[in-house]
Design an enzyme around this catalytic site. Structure first.
Site, PDB file in Angstrom:
ATOM      1  N   LEU A 190       0.861  -1.175   0.000  1.00  0.00           N
ATOM      2  CA  LEU A 190       0.000   0.000   0.000  1.00  0.00           C
ATOM      3  C   LEU A 190       0.902   1.230   0.000  1.00  0.00           C
ATOM      4  O   LEU A 190       1.944   1.238   0.661  1.00  0.00           O
ATOM      5  CB  LEU A 190      -0.897   0.033   1.241  1.00  0.00           C
ATOM      6  CG  LEU A 190      -1.987  -1.030   1.373  1.00  0.00           C
ATOM      7  CD1 LEU A 190      -2.732  -0.845   2.691  1.00  0.00           C
ATOM      8  CD2 LEU A 190      -2.958  -0.983   0.206  1.00  0.00           C
ATOM      9  N   ASP A 191       0.493   2.274  -0.714  1.00  0.00           N
ATOM     10  CA  ASP A 191       1.247   3.514  -0.686  1.00  0.00           C
ATOM     11  C   ASP A 191       1.350   4.030   0.743  1.00  0.00           C
ATOM     12  O   ASP A 191       0.484   3.752   1.587  1.00  0.00           O
ATOM     13  CB  ASP A 191       0.566   4.586  -1.542  1.00  0.00           C
ATOM     14  CG  ASP A 191       0.632   4.277  -3.025  1.00  0.00           C
ATOM     15  OD1 ASP A 191       1.432   3.403  -3.420  1.00  0.00           O
ATOM     16  OD2 ASP A 191      -0.130   4.906  -3.787  1.00  0.00           O
ATOM     17  N   LYS A 192       2.376   4.806   1.000  1.00  0.00           N
ATOM     18  CA  LYS A 192       2.604   5.338   2.351  1.00  0.00           C
ATOM     19  C   LYS A 192       1.357   6.025   2.915  1.00  0.00           C
ATOM     20  O   LYS A 192       1.004   5.835   4.080  1.00  0.00           O
ATOM     21  CB  LYS A 192       3.779   6.322   2.325  1.00  0.00           C
ATOM     22  CG  LYS A 192       4.029   7.044   3.650  1.00  0.00           C
ATOM     23  CD  LYS A 192       5.238   7.922   3.584  1.00  0.00           C
ATOM     24  CE  LYS A 192       5.005   9.177   2.755  1.00  0.00           C
ATOM     25  NZ  LYS A 192       4.081  10.140   3.430  1.00  0.00           N
TER      26      LYS A 192
END
Length: 248
Positions: free
Chosen positions: A77-79
């Site tokens: 997942l993106d930050k």
């Protein structure tokens, strides 16, 4: 909602779930599903290396629950994206989960708040994506010569924010390109609220990216029902969700 923890529970492992570094949504002998907080990178990439900030991999040893090896993330997942993240607990589990992700057998649903008014209440975004440029790293763009990318969406609610109309979407990525949901929303004319890269959010003091991995369904066991897990929406999205009709 998240299914209950399986028989191998936290008391048996001698560990209190309330003391875990990240919220635990599901656990069995093969995998964990955690609720990754927004702002926590999944791994120590170039930006994290330049600054001393915590990343998910710093906490994995605390999620062994008695096993000799620490778990590994089966996807990313993106930050700034919160929500359901699957971890494999040992090499065999990782091999099975990785193959399932590659085959597209794991269903993922994201919640997003976008700025604007989608014309249709549901639809399919079919726009190929490619890297914007070598200098921009993982930043992406719509490119006819790029990789096929498809996202199914459904409008769950609409509202009026301070900056104009908002819509609450359920989004299902049918492919898994980097930043796919964010670029598809921006290219459709309704960028995500709080998106600093593809939207209009300021670098500092913005509302935070309004993208949440709401649910995941994993058909991990052949003779059992698929495992369905949901993550509650994060605090920074609650105001916009309520504006769009979410009642909690």
């Amino acid at each position: 909602m998240a299914q209950p923890l399986q028989p191998e529970n936290s008391q048996a492992s001698g560990q209190d779930d309330a003391a875990l570094p990240v919220p635990l949504l599901y656990r069995d002998a093969m995998m964990l599903v955690i609720d990754k907080p927004a702002g926590l990178p999944s791994h120590r990439g170039p930006q994290a290396k330049r600054r001393i900030i915590p990343v998910l991999t710093d906490y994995l040893d605390q999620l062994r629950f008695g096993l000799p090896r620490k778990p590994e993330a089966a996807h990313r997942l993106d930050k700034d994206t919160s929500g359901c993240l699957v971890l494999g607990r040992h090499p065999r589990a990782m091999a099975e989960l990785n193959q399932m992700f590659r085959d597209g057998r794991i269903d993922k649903t994201y919640w997003a708040i976008v700025q604007g008014e989608p014309d249709a209440d549901e639809g399919l975004i079919d726009l190929p994506l490619a890297r914007r440029s070598p200098e921009r790293g993982w930043w992406m763009k719509v490119d006819p010569a790029g990789l096929p990318s498809q996202t199914r969406y459904r409008v769950l609610g609409r509202g009026q924010g301070e900056g104009g109309p908002l819509a609450w979407l359920a989004m299902e990525p049918l492919t898994g390109r980097t930043h796919q949901l964010r670029v598809h929303c921006q290219a459709s004319g309704w960028p995500m609220l709080g998106d600093e890269i593809y939207g209009n959010a300021p670098r500092e003091g913005g509302p935070g990216l309004q993208l949440h991995a709401r649910a995941i369904t994993v058909p991990l066991y052949r003779k059992r029902e698929p495992i369905h897990v949901e993550a509650p929406p994060p605090p920074h999205m609650l105001a916009a969700l309520k504006t769009c009709g979410w009642s909690g």
